[in-house]
Design a protein around this motif. Structure first.
Motif, short mmCIF file in Angstrom:
data_model
loop_
_atom_site.label_atom_id
_atom_site.label_comp_id
_atom_site.label_asym_id
_atom_site.label_seq_id
_atom_site.Cartn_x
_atom_site.Cartn_y
_atom_site.Cartn_z
N PRO A 188 0.81 -1.23 0.00
CA PRO A 188 0.00 0.00 0.00
C PRO A 188 0.84 1.28 0.00
O PRO A 188 0.43 2.28 -0.58
N ASP A 189 2.03 1.23 0.63
CA ASP A 189 2.81 2.47 0.69
C ASP A 189 3.44 2.84 -0.64
O ASP A 189 4.07 3.90 -0.75
N SER A 190 3.26 2.01 -1.66
CA SER A 190 3.77 2.35 -3.00
C SER A 190 2.72 3.03 -3.86
O SER A 190 2.97 3.36 -5.02
N ILE A 191 1.54 3.29 -3.29
CA ILE A 191 0.44 3.77 -4.10
C ILE A 191 0.74 5.10 -4.80
O ILE A 191 0.39 5.31 -5.97
N ALA A 218 -4.49 -3.23 5.56
CA ALA A 218 -4.13 -3.80 4.27
C ALA A 218 -2.62 -3.98 4.18
O ALA A 218 -1.85 -3.12 4.61
N THR A 219 -2.19 -5.09 3.62
CA THR A 219 -0.76 -5.36 3.40
C THR A 219 -0.40 -5.35 1.92
O THR A 219 0.79 -5.35 1.58
N ARG A 220 -1.38 -5.39 1.06
CA ARG A 220 -1.17 -5.35 -0.39
C ARG A 220 -2.26 -4.51 -1.03
O ARG A 220 -3.34 -4.30 -0.45
N ARG A 236 -11.82 0.34 -4.84
CA ARG A 236 -12.83 -0.70 -4.72
C ARG A 236 -12.94 -1.21 -3.29
O ARG A 236 -12.08 -0.93 -2.44
N ALA A 237 -13.98 -1.96 -3.04
CA ALA A 237 -14.17 -2.54 -1.71
C ALA A 237 -13.01 -3.44 -1.36
O ALA A 237 -12.41 -4.08 -2.24
N PRO A 238 -12.65 -3.53 -0.08
CA PRO A 238 -11.50 -4.35 0.32
C PRO A 238 -11.71 -5.83 0.01
O PRO A 238 -12.84 -6.33 0.01
N LEU A 239 -10.60 -6.50 -0.24
CA LEU A 239 -10.59 -7.96 -0.37
C LEU A 239 -9.98 -8.52 0.91
O LEU A 239 -8.85 -8.17 1.26
N ILE A 240 -10.73 -9.36 1.61
CA ILE A 240 -10.26 -9.98 2.84
C ILE A 240 -9.80 -11.40 2.51
O ILE A 240 -10.56 -12.18 1.94
N VAL A 241 -8.56 -11.74 2.86
CA VAL A 241 -8.00 -13.03 2.47
C VAL A 241 -8.44 -14.15 3.40
O VAL A 241 -8.97 -15.18 2.96
N HIS A 242 -8.24 -13.97 4.72
CA HIS A 242 -8.53 -15.02 5.69
C HIS A 242 -9.68 -14.61 6.60
O HIS A 242 -9.92 -13.43 6.83
N GLY A 243 -10.36 -15.61 7.16
CA GLY A 243 -11.43 -15.35 8.11
C GLY A 243 -10.89 -14.96 9.46
O GLY A 243 -9.67 -14.89 9.68
N ALA A 244 -11.79 -14.74 10.39
CA ALA A 244 -11.40 -14.28 11.72
C ALA A 244 -10.55 -15.29 12.46
O ALA A 244 -9.78 -14.94 13.35
N ASP A 245 -10.64 -16.59 12.08
CA ASP A 245 -9.82 -17.60 12.75
C ASP A 245 -8.36 -17.52 12.33
O ASP A 245 -7.50 -18.17 12.94
N GLY A 246 -8.07 -16.73 11.27
CA GLY A 246 -6.70 -16.50 10.87
C GLY A 246 -6.12 -17.51 9.92
O GLY A 246 -5.03 -17.31 9.39
N ASN A 247 -6.81 -18.61 9.66
CA ASN A 247 -6.25 -19.67 8.83
C ASN A 247 -7.05 -19.93 7.56
O ASN A 247 -6.49 -19.93 6.46
N SER A 248 -8.33 -20.15 7.68
CA SER A 248 -9.14 -20.50 6.52
C SER A 248 -9.31 -19.29 5.60
O SER A 248 -9.38 -18.15 6.05
N PHE A 249 -9.38 -19.57 4.29
CA PHE A 249 -9.59 -18.52 3.31
C PHE A 249 -11.06 -18.10 3.29
O PHE A 249 -11.95 -18.94 3.43
N MET A 250 -11.28 -16.81 3.09
CA MET A 250 -12.62 -16.35 2.77
C MET A 250 -12.99 -16.91 1.40
O MET A 250 -12.12 -17.19 0.56
N SER A 251 -14.28 -17.06 1.14
CA SER A 251 -14.75 -17.73 -0.06
C SER A 251 -14.20 -17.09 -1.34
O SER A 251 -13.67 -17.78 -2.23
#
Length: 268
Positions: A188-191, A218-220, A236-251
């Motif tokens: 993000p800091d390269s924007i 955001a990290t990317r 655009r709306a954010p893309l969330i990679v993992h769920g709140a459990d920290g491991n499983s991917f969001m759909s």
């Protein structure tokens, strides 16, 4: 001498063969050194949403993860992997030689070239003007004050140099057809540098922040733009990679990561 996987014996103790898109294609990667691809490369590849017969240049391709992911999902796409580091380009060539990748290898070529070349030197290196429908890139992202890895190959693959986005986007614009699409993933800091380098080359920028988990920064960022467009920038709306459990991917992230869908632009 080579191994049973067709890898030179001098590389045989220094690589892994990793499955992507749930085993649809495989990648030969350095085991302990150099750049190893993962979710970033798969998200980058998902930005190419084009069912036509298209040419895609993957700048700074490394072993070829993003380019192969595009070819895996889009059967009409032809890919040029552009990589200046000879060892990483060799990993890409060995990747294409894997039997598991036979279904896409004839649509992919490896070009050993420096993305920052200009003018005649760039053309002589094989980066010709106006030939690609898409250019994708995951440029080096470490700043000078970041902690430097002792691995020389990884350090070179990750080290951001002055004017990086200006140099890379200049080449992207030169080798792309009018109306072609630029796609990249970055910190993000390269924007600011990215928007400035796009300048009058690319318009209609669409920027998506990528968050590791709900509630985390955001990290990317995912960025797309169109050569010659004068359309306005859209966040655009954010893309969330993992769920709140920290491991499983969001759909949605899981579908993008495994090549089941593309991340379509909102407009051409």
């Amino acid at each position: 001498m080579t191994t049973s996987a067709g890898i030179p014996q001098d590389l045989s103790s220094d690589f892994t063969i990793d499955a992507f898109h749930r085993g649809r294609f495989h990648l030969v990667q350095p085991k302990g050194g150099g750049h190893r691809s993962g979710v970033d490369a798969m998200l980058l590849a998902s930005l190419v949403a084009d069912e036509r017969s298209v040419s895609v240049a993957d700048l700074g391709s490394g072993a070829g993860a993003a380019g192969l992911a595009v070819a895996s999902r889009l059967e009409n796409a032809r890919i040029v992997l552009v990589e200046k580091l000879p060892l990483m380009a060799e990993y890409a060539r060995r990747t294409l030689a894997l039997p598991e990748n036979a279904f896409l290898s004839d649509r992919i070529t490896v070009l050993g070239a420096d993305v920052t070349l200009t003018g005649k030197a760039r053309v002589d290196a094989g980066l010709h003007d106006g030939v690609h429908d898409h250019v994708i890139m995951n440029p080096p992202f470490n700043h000078a004050d970041d902690r430097i890895t002792p691995d020389a190959l990884k350090a070179e693959a990750h080290a951001m140099t002055a004017g990086l986005f200006e140099n890379w986007l200049r080449t992207a614009a030169a080798i792309m057809k009018p109306g072609g699409q630029l796609s990249l993933i970055a910190r993000p800091d390269s924007i600011g540098d990215i928007i400035e380098a796009c300048g009058k080359r690319f318009g209609g920028l669409e920027i998506t922040p990528v968050h590791p988990r709900p509630g985390e920064d955001a990290t990317r960022i995912l960025v797309t733009g169109v050569k010659g467009s004068r359309a306005r920038l859209v966040f655009r709306a954010p893309l969330i990679v993992h769920g709140a459990d920290g491991n499983s991917f969001m759909s949605q992230a899981d579908d993008l990561n495994n090549g089941r869908t593309a991340y379509h632009r909102r407009r051409r």
